[in-house]
Design a protein around this motif. Structure first.
Motif, short mmCIF file in Angstrom:
data_model
loop_
_atom_site.label_atom_id
_atom_site.label_comp_id
_atom_site.label_asym_id
_atom_site.label_seq_id
_atom_site.Cartn_x
_atom_site.Cartn_y
_atom_site.Cartn_z
N THR A 33 0.85 -1.19 0.00
CA THR A 33 0.00 0.00 0.00
C THR A 33 0.89 1.24 0.00
O THR A 33 1.91 1.28 0.68
CB THR A 33 -0.91 0.00 1.23
OG1 THR A 33 -1.83 -1.09 1.13
CG2 THR A 33 -1.68 1.31 1.36
N ILE A 51 -3.58 4.09 -1.07
CA ILE A 51 -4.12 3.24 -2.13
C ILE A 51 -3.49 1.86 -2.03
O ILE A 51 -2.28 1.73 -1.83
CB ILE A 51 -3.87 3.88 -3.52
CG1 ILE A 51 -4.56 3.08 -4.62
CG2 ILE A 51 -2.39 4.07 -3.81
CD1 ILE A 51 -4.62 3.83 -5.96
N THR A 52 -4.31 0.83 -2.16
CA THR A 52 -3.80 -0.53 -2.11
C THR A 52 -3.11 -0.91 -3.41
O THR A 52 -3.15 -0.18 -4.40
CB THR A 52 -4.96 -1.51 -1.85
OG1 THR A 52 -5.93 -1.38 -2.89
CG2 THR A 52 -5.61 -1.23 -0.51
N SER A 54 -3.74 -3.10 -5.72
CA SER A 54 -4.59 -3.23 -6.91
C SER A 54 -5.24 -1.92 -7.32
O SER A 54 -5.73 -1.77 -8.43
CB SER A 54 -5.70 -4.24 -6.64
OG SER A 54 -6.59 -3.74 -5.65
N ALA A 56 -7.86 -0.95 -5.96
CA ALA A 56 -9.28 -1.08 -5.67
C ALA A 56 -9.65 -0.41 -4.36
O ALA A 56 -10.80 -0.02 -4.16
CB ALA A 56 -9.67 -2.56 -5.63
N GLY A 57 -8.68 -0.32 -3.47
CA GLY A 57 -8.95 0.31 -2.19
C GLY A 57 -8.27 1.65 -2.09
O GLY A 57 -7.05 1.75 -2.23
N THR A 58 -9.04 2.69 -1.89
CA THR A 58 -8.49 4.01 -1.68
C THR A 58 -9.07 4.59 -0.40
O THR A 58 -10.23 4.33 -0.05
CB THR A 58 -8.79 4.97 -2.85
OG1 THR A 58 -10.20 5.02 -3.07
CG2 THR A 58 -8.09 4.49 -4.12
N TYR A 59 -8.27 5.35 0.28
CA TYR A 59 -8.64 5.93 1.55
C TYR A 59 -8.24 7.40 1.55
O TYR A 59 -7.18 7.75 1.05
CB TYR A 59 -7.91 5.21 2.70
CG TYR A 59 -8.04 3.71 2.66
CD1 TYR A 59 -7.18 2.94 1.87
CD2 TYR A 59 -9.02 3.06 3.40
CE1 TYR A 59 -7.30 1.57 1.82
CE2 TYR A 59 -9.14 1.68 3.36
CZ TYR A 59 -8.29 0.93 2.57
OH TYR A 59 -8.40 -0.42 2.51
N LYS A 65 -11.03 14.47 0.76
CA LYS A 65 -11.53 13.48 -0.18
C LYS A 65 -12.24 14.08 -1.37
O LYS A 65 -12.33 13.44 -2.43
CB LYS A 65 -12.45 12.50 0.54
CG LYS A 65 -13.70 13.13 1.15
CD LYS A 65 -14.50 12.07 1.89
CE LYS A 65 -15.74 12.67 2.54
NZ LYS A 65 -16.51 11.67 3.28
N ARG A 106 -4.50 4.34 7.36
CA ARG A 106 -4.54 5.73 7.83
C ARG A 106 -3.52 6.02 8.93
O ARG A 106 -3.34 7.17 9.31
CB ARG A 106 -5.94 6.04 8.36
CG ARG A 106 -7.04 5.91 7.32
CD ARG A 106 -8.41 6.12 7.95
NE ARG A 106 -9.49 5.92 6.98
CZ ARG A 106 -9.97 6.88 6.22
NH1 ARG A 106 -9.50 8.11 6.33
NH2 ARG A 106 -10.94 6.62 5.36
#
Length: 124
Positions: A33, A51-52, A54, A56-59, A65, A106
């Motif tokens: 990540t 961001i992960t 892939s 696919a995961g964003t924070y 945001k 986070r």
């Protein structure tokens, strides 16, 4: 070891945009990540986005945001942070970081490797 080099910082007027880049090199793990943090003078380092592997995961931090977008190009081992509608309070040193293990995206203490930071200054 993983080396991280940020670029793209600078001086911009309020309402403007900047795109930060973070290039990773060295011992790149199969998946990790990538995150962005920032630290303003006299303040603690705070989470911006992550961001992960892939994508696919964003924070995102709640306050950012709607204005910031994180992305990555794994072929280039590079992450990006597009920052729009910048405000003077966004002025800070922005750090890129890599998390190779467990831990919440986070949380800064979840990250193993850090870049040297790039200065972003937003004038009013």
């Amino acid at each position: 070891q993983v080396q991280l080099v940020e670029s793209g910082g600078g001086l911009v007027q309020a309402g403007g945009s900047l795109r930060l880049s973070c290039a990773a090199s060295g011992r790149i793990f199969s998946s990790y990540t990538m995150g962005w943090f920032r630290q303003a003078p006299g303040k603690e380092r705070e989470f911006v986005a992550a961001i992960t592997w892939s994508g696919a995961g964003t924070y995102y931090a709640d306050s950012m945001k709607d204005r910031f977008t994180i992305s990555r190009d794994n072929a280039k081992n590079t992450a990006y942070l597009q920052m729009n509608s910048l405000k003077p309070e966004d002025t800070a040193v922005y750090y890129c970081a890599v998390k190779t293990g467990w831990g919440l995206p986070r949380m800064s203490n979840a990250y193993n490797y850090w870049g040297q930071g790039t200065q972003v200054t937003v004038s009013s």
